[in-house]
Design a protein around this motif. Structure first.
Motif, PDB file in Angstrom:
ATOM      1  N   MET A   1      25.821   8.102  46.985  1.00 37.93           N
ATOM      2  CA  MET A   1      24.710   7.348  47.574  1.00 37.93           C
ATOM      3  C   MET A   1      24.306   6.139  46.730  1.00 37.93           C
ATOM      4  O   MET A   1      24.064   5.061  47.269  1.00 37.93           O
ATOM      5  N   PHE A   2      24.222   6.321  45.423  1.00 34.50           N
ATOM      6  CA  PHE A   2      23.640   5.307  44.547  1.00 34.50           C
ATOM      7  C   PHE A   2      24.627   4.647  43.598  1.00 34.50           C
ATOM      8  O   PHE A   2      24.236   3.818  42.792  1.00 34.50           O
ATOM      9  N   GLY A   3      25.907   5.018  43.671  1.00 34.03           N
ATOM     10  CA  GLY A   3      26.904   4.425  42.793  1.00 34.03           C
ATOM     11  C   GLY A   3      26.918   5.081  41.433  1.00 34.03           C
ATOM     12  O   GLY A   3      26.042   5.888  41.101  1.00 34.03           O
ATOM     13  N   PRO A   4      27.923   4.733  40.629  1.00 33.21           N
ATOM     14  CA  PRO A   4      28.012   5.321  39.295  1.00 33.21           C
ATOM     15  C   PRO A   4      26.790   4.954  38.449  1.00 33.21           C
ATOM     16  O   PRO A   4      26.392   3.793  38.405  1.00 33.21           O
ATOM     17  N   ALA A   5      26.199   5.951  37.847  1.00 27.47           N
ATOM     18  CA  ALA A   5      25.012   5.789  36.988  1.00 27.47           C
ATOM     19  C   ALA A   5      23.865   5.104  37.721  1.00 27.47           C
ATOM     20  O   ALA A   5      23.051   4.405  37.118  1.00 27.47           O
ATOM     21  N   GLY A   6      23.800   5.274  39.048  1.00 27.91           N
ATOM     22  CA  GLY A   6      22.695   4.702  39.820  1.00 27.91           C
ATOM     23  C   GLY A   6      22.728   3.193  39.931  1.00 27.91           C
ATOM     24  O   GLY A   6      21.699   2.551  40.141  1.00 27.91           O
ATOM     25  N   SER A   7      23.919   2.602  39.853  1.00 32.32           N
ATOM     26  CA  SER A   7      24.031   1.142  39.824  1.00 32.32           C
ATOM     27  C   SER A   7      23.521   0.458  41.092  1.00 32.32           C
ATOM     28  O   SER A   7      23.154  -0.714  41.051  1.00 32.32           O
ATOM     29  N   ARG A   8      23.480   1.151  42.218  1.00 35.58           N
ATOM     30  CA  ARG A   8      23.010   0.539  43.471  1.00 35.58           C
ATOM     31  C   ARG A   8      21.498   0.706  43.693  1.00 35.58           C
ATOM     32  O   ARG A   8      20.967   0.150  44.651  1.00 35.58           O
ATOM     33  N   ILE A   9      20.830   1.448  42.836  1.00 39.14           N
ATOM     34  CA  ILE A   9      19.393   1.693  43.029  1.00 39.14           C
ATOM     35  C   ILE A   9      18.589   0.392  43.050  1.00 39.14           C
ATOM     36  O   ILE A   9      17.764   0.202  43.950  1.00 39.14           O
ATOM     37  N   PRO A  10      18.781  -0.550  42.121  1.00 41.65           N
ATOM     38  CA  PRO A  10      17.988  -1.792  42.184  1.00 41.65           C
ATOM     39  C   PRO A  10      18.180  -2.547  43.503  1.00 41.65           C
ATOM     40  O   PRO A  10      17.213  -3.078  44.065  1.00 41.65           O
ATOM     41  N   TYR A  11      19.395  -2.578  44.022  1.00 39.76           N
ATOM     42  CA  TYR A  11      19.656  -3.257  45.300  1.00 39.76           C
ATOM     43  C   TYR A  11      18.936  -2.552  46.445  1.00 39.76           C
ATOM     44  O   TYR A  11      18.286  -3.199  47.271  1.00 39.76           O
ATOM     45  N   ILE A  12      19.037  -1.224  46.485  1.00 41.94           N
ATOM     46  CA  ILE A  12      18.370  -0.449  47.541  1.00 41.94           C
ATOM     47  C   ILE A  12      16.859  -0.647  47.464  1.00 41.94           C
ATOM     48  O   ILE A  12      16.198  -0.810  48.488  1.00 41.94           O
TER      49      ILE A  12
ATOM     50  N   THR B   1      22.474  17.229  44.421  1.00 43.49           N
ATOM     51  CA  THR B   1      22.770  16.412  43.254  1.00 43.49           C
ATOM     52  C   THR B   1      24.185  15.830  43.313  1.00 43.49           C
ATOM     53  O   THR B   1      24.410  14.693  42.904  1.00 43.49           O
ATOM     54  N   GLN B   2      25.118  16.572  43.879  1.00 38.35           N
ATOM     55  CA  GLN B   2      26.508  16.105  43.940  1.00 38.35           C
ATOM     56  C   GLN B   2      26.680  14.883  44.843  1.00 38.35           C
ATOM     57  O   GLN B   2      27.699  14.198  44.764  1.00 38.35           O
ATOM     58  N   LEU B   3      25.703  14.569  45.677  1.00 35.90           N
ATOM     59  CA  LEU B   3      25.792  13.413  46.572  1.00 35.90           C
ATOM     60  C   LEU B   3      25.239  12.135  45.956  1.00 35.90           C
ATOM     61  O   LEU B   3      25.429  11.049  46.500  1.00 35.90           O
ATOM     62  N   LEU B   4      24.570  12.240  44.815  1.00 35.61           N
ATOM     63  CA  LEU B   4      23.875  11.081  44.239  1.00 35.61           C
ATOM     64  C   LEU B   4      24.811   9.930  43.906  1.00 35.61           C
ATOM     65  O   LEU B   4      24.500   8.776  44.191  1.00 35.61           O
ATOM     66  N   GLU B   5      25.958  10.216  43.326  1.00 33.99           N
ATOM     67  CA  GLU B   5      26.862   9.130  42.954  1.00 33.99           C
ATOM     68  C   GLU B   5      27.397   8.424  44.188  1.00 33.99           C
ATOM     69  O   GLU B   5      27.525   7.198  44.202  1.00 33.99           O
TER      70      GLU B   5
END
Length: 116
Positions: free
Chosen positions: A36-47, A30-34
Protein backbone atom coordinates in the motif's frame (compact mmCIF):
# COMPACT_ATOMS: atom_id res chain seq x y z
CA UNK A 1 -8.67 9.25 21.03
CA UNK A 2 -8.59 12.60 22.76
CA UNK A 3 -4.82 13.09 22.67
CA UNK A 4 -3.03 14.94 19.91
CA UNK A 5 -0.58 12.98 17.76
CA UNK A 6 3.12 12.88 18.63
CA UNK A 7 4.22 13.71 15.09
CA UNK A 8 6.26 16.90 14.85
CA UNK A 9 5.94 17.67 11.12
CA UNK A 10 2.23 18.37 10.71
CA UNK A 11 1.51 19.04 7.01
CA UNK A 12 0.45 22.56 6.04
CA UNK A 13 -3.00 21.42 4.88
CA UNK A 14 -3.87 19.98 8.33
CA UNK A 15 -5.14 22.70 10.65
CA UNK A 16 -3.96 22.19 14.21
CA UNK A 17 -5.62 21.64 16.63
CA UNK A 18 -9.12 21.26 15.12
CA UNK A 19 -8.14 18.67 12.45
CA UNK A 20 -6.23 16.61 15.02
CA UNK A 21 -9.06 16.01 17.48
CA UNK A 22 -11.20 13.13 16.16
CA UNK A 23 -9.15 10.97 13.80
CA UNK A 24 -10.53 8.15 11.69
CA UNK A 25 -8.92 4.82 12.55
CA UNK A 26 -8.80 1.68 10.46
CA UNK A 27 -6.97 -1.59 10.92
CA UNK A 28 -5.01 -3.23 8.13
CA UNK A 29 -3.02 -6.45 7.98
CA UNK A 30 0.60 -5.52 8.59
CA UNK A 31 1.75 -7.64 5.63
CA UNK A 32 -0.17 -5.33 3.25
CA UNK A 33 1.57 -2.11 4.34
CA UNK A 34 4.49 -2.30 1.92
CA UNK A 35 2.18 -2.96 -1.01
CA UNK A 36 0.00 0.00 0.00
CA UNK A 37 2.64 2.53 1.05
CA UNK A 38 5.82 1.38 -0.70
CA UNK A 39 9.10 0.31 0.84
CA UNK A 40 9.63 1.99 4.22
CA UNK A 41 6.44 4.01 3.69
CA UNK A 42 7.91 5.98 0.80
CA UNK A 43 4.47 6.75 -0.71
CA UNK A 44 2.96 8.11 2.53
CA UNK A 45 3.93 11.78 1.89
CA UNK A 46 2.35 11.62 -1.59
CA UNK A 47 -0.85 10.01 -0.28
CA UNK A 48 -1.04 12.62 2.47
CA UNK A 49 -0.59 15.50 0.04
CA UNK A 50 -3.12 14.25 -2.50
CA UNK A 51 -5.67 13.32 0.19
CA UNK A 52 -5.08 16.48 2.26
CA UNK A 53 -4.70 14.40 5.45
CA UNK A 54 -1.99 13.29 7.85
CA UNK A 55 -1.40 9.57 8.43
CA UNK A 56 0.12 7.77 11.37
CA UNK A 57 0.79 4.04 11.51
CA UNK A 58 0.65 2.22 14.83
CA UNK A 59 1.64 -1.45 14.91
CA UNK A 60 -0.56 -3.37 17.30
CA UNK A 61 1.53 -5.55 19.60
CA UNK A 62 -0.82 -8.49 20.07
CA UNK A 63 -1.84 -9.11 16.46
CA UNK A 64 -0.73 -8.93 12.85
CA UNK A 65 -2.68 -5.70 12.39
CA UNK A 66 -1.57 -2.10 12.08
CA UNK A 67 -3.78 0.86 12.88
CA UNK A 68 -3.82 3.63 10.31
CA UNK A 69 -4.84 6.86 12.00
CA UNK A 70 -6.13 9.54 9.62
CA UNK A 71 -6.15 13.21 10.68
CA UNK A 72 -7.69 16.06 8.72
CA UNK A 73 -10.95 17.83 8.06
CA UNK A 74 -14.09 15.71 8.29
CA UNK A 75 -14.67 15.07 4.57
CA UNK A 76 -10.99 14.54 3.76
CA UNK A 77 -10.68 12.02 6.62
CA UNK A 78 -13.68 10.03 5.41
CA UNK A 79 -12.52 10.07 1.79
CA UNK A 80 -8.99 9.00 2.76
CA UNK A 81 -10.32 6.24 5.02
CA UNK A 82 -12.50 4.89 2.20
CA UNK A 83 -9.55 5.03 -0.23
CA UNK A 84 -7.22 3.24 2.21
CA UNK A 85 -9.81 0.55 2.95
CA UNK A 86 -10.27 0.01 -0.79
CA UNK A 87 -6.51 -0.19 -1.34
CA UNK A 88 -6.11 -2.70 1.51
CA UNK A 89 -8.94 -4.87 0.17
CA UNK A 90 -7.55 -4.77 -3.37
CA UNK A 91 -4.07 -5.79 -2.20
CA UNK A 92 -5.53 -8.50 0.05
CA UNK A 93 -7.52 -9.97 -2.83
CA UNK A 94 -4.52 -9.73 -5.15
CA UNK A 95 -2.38 -11.55 -2.61
CA UNK A 96 -5.08 -14.20 -2.16
CA UNK A 97 -5.33 -14.75 -5.93
CA UNK A 98 -1.57 -15.10 -6.10
CA UNK A 99 -1.64 -17.75 -3.37
CA UNK A 100 -4.41 -19.64 -5.20
CA UNK A 101 -2.39 -19.56 -8.43
CA UNK A 102 0.63 -20.83 -6.54
CA UNK A 103 -1.41 -23.67 -5.02
CA UNK A 104 -2.77 -24.59 -8.47
CA UNK A 105 0.74 -24.58 -9.93
CA UNK A 106 2.02 -26.79 -7.11
CA UNK A 107 -0.87 -29.21 -7.60
CA UNK A 108 -0.17 -29.30 -11.33
CA UNK A 109 3.45 -30.15 -10.64
CA UNK A 110 2.48 -32.92 -8.24
CA UNK A 111 -0.17 -34.41 -10.52
CA UNK A 112 1.68 -34.18 -13.83
CA UNK A 113 1.59 -37.34 -16.02
CA UNK A 114 5.30 -37.87 -15.59
CA UNK A 115 4.81 -38.23 -11.83
CA UNK A 116 2.47 -41.26 -12.11
Amino acid sequence: MGTLPERKDIPLWVKAPEDLKDPEVLQVQTQLLEAMFGPAGSRIPYIEQVSKVMLELKVMESSDLTEIVVYGSYLYKLRARWMLQSMAEWHRQRQERGMLKLEDAMKALELGPWMK
